[in-house]
Design an enzyme around this catalytic site. Sequence first.
Site, PDB file in Angstrom:
ATOM      1  N   SER A 160       0.017  -6.050   1.443  1.00 34.31           N
ATOM      2  CA  SER A 160       0.998  -6.862   0.689  1.00 34.31           C
ATOM      3  C   SER A 160       1.373  -6.189  -0.600  1.00 34.31           C
ATOM      4  O   SER A 160       2.275  -6.629  -1.252  1.00 34.31           O
ATOM      5  CB  SER A 160       0.539  -8.126   0.285  1.00 34.31           C
ATOM      6  OG  SER A 160      -0.461  -8.156  -0.559  1.00 34.31           O
ATOM      7  N   LYS A 215      -1.368  -9.603  -6.739  1.00 38.19           N
ATOM      8  CA  LYS A 215       0.130  -9.711  -6.859  1.00 38.19           C
ATOM      9  C   LYS A 215       0.491  -9.253  -8.137  1.00 38.19           C
ATOM     10  O   LYS A 215      -0.387  -9.273  -9.002  1.00 38.19           O
ATOM     11  CB  LYS A 215       0.537 -11.192  -6.300  1.00 38.19           C
ATOM     12  CG  LYS A 215      -0.150 -11.527  -5.193  1.00 38.19           C
ATOM     13  CD  LYS A 215       0.387 -10.921  -3.762  1.00 38.19           C
ATOM     14  CE  LYS A 215      -0.352 -11.632  -2.574  1.00 38.19           C
ATOM     15  NZ  LYS A 215       0.037 -10.809  -1.417  1.00 38.19           N
TER      16      LYS A 215
END
Length: 188
Positions: free
Chosen positions: A41, A82
């Site tokens: 990701s 993230k």
Amino acid sequence: MGKTKEKNELLEWAKAIGIAFIFGFGIRFFLFTPIVVDGASMMPTFENGDRVVVDKISPKLMKYERFDVIVFEAKENTNYIKRIIGISGDRIAYENDELFINGERYEEPYLEEYKKALIDNGTLTGDFTLEENLGELTVPDGYFFVLGDNRRNSKDSRDPSVGFVSMDKVLGTAKVVFYPMDNLKFIK
């Protein structure tokens, strides 16, 4: 006298090892901790299996900033890594693969390599607004809006099951990839 001297020396070594262990545990628990990136990701910034140092202390001394890479507790025993895109009060939108924060267009140089590698010439980040995805006009006070750099393959704040990330859930910032050695780098 020889045995007493040996006992004292052994005791001193035991103390030194004990202090080193406590000191090392304190640094790992309170200041820095290693994590292993699991998944794709955050590609190309982080590869699956990269080992990253999470700085737990700097964010406590300074504020988190837009575009910092953070590690946060997503669910019990599950941490995500993230990038902060929106901070409290921000209006976030994507249009034609461009980021708009509070109506102003922002560059994302960390995505350029990935955009160039797209085989289908499509967009890396699909169009969306906070209101469409999460039913809010702005990022709530005390929260962040986060995205993975691999926008096509990231479970992040666009997904209501993740949503906005509470500042209380942030463990720290990811600043250094230390393993494997060929991926060694500092994160901007």
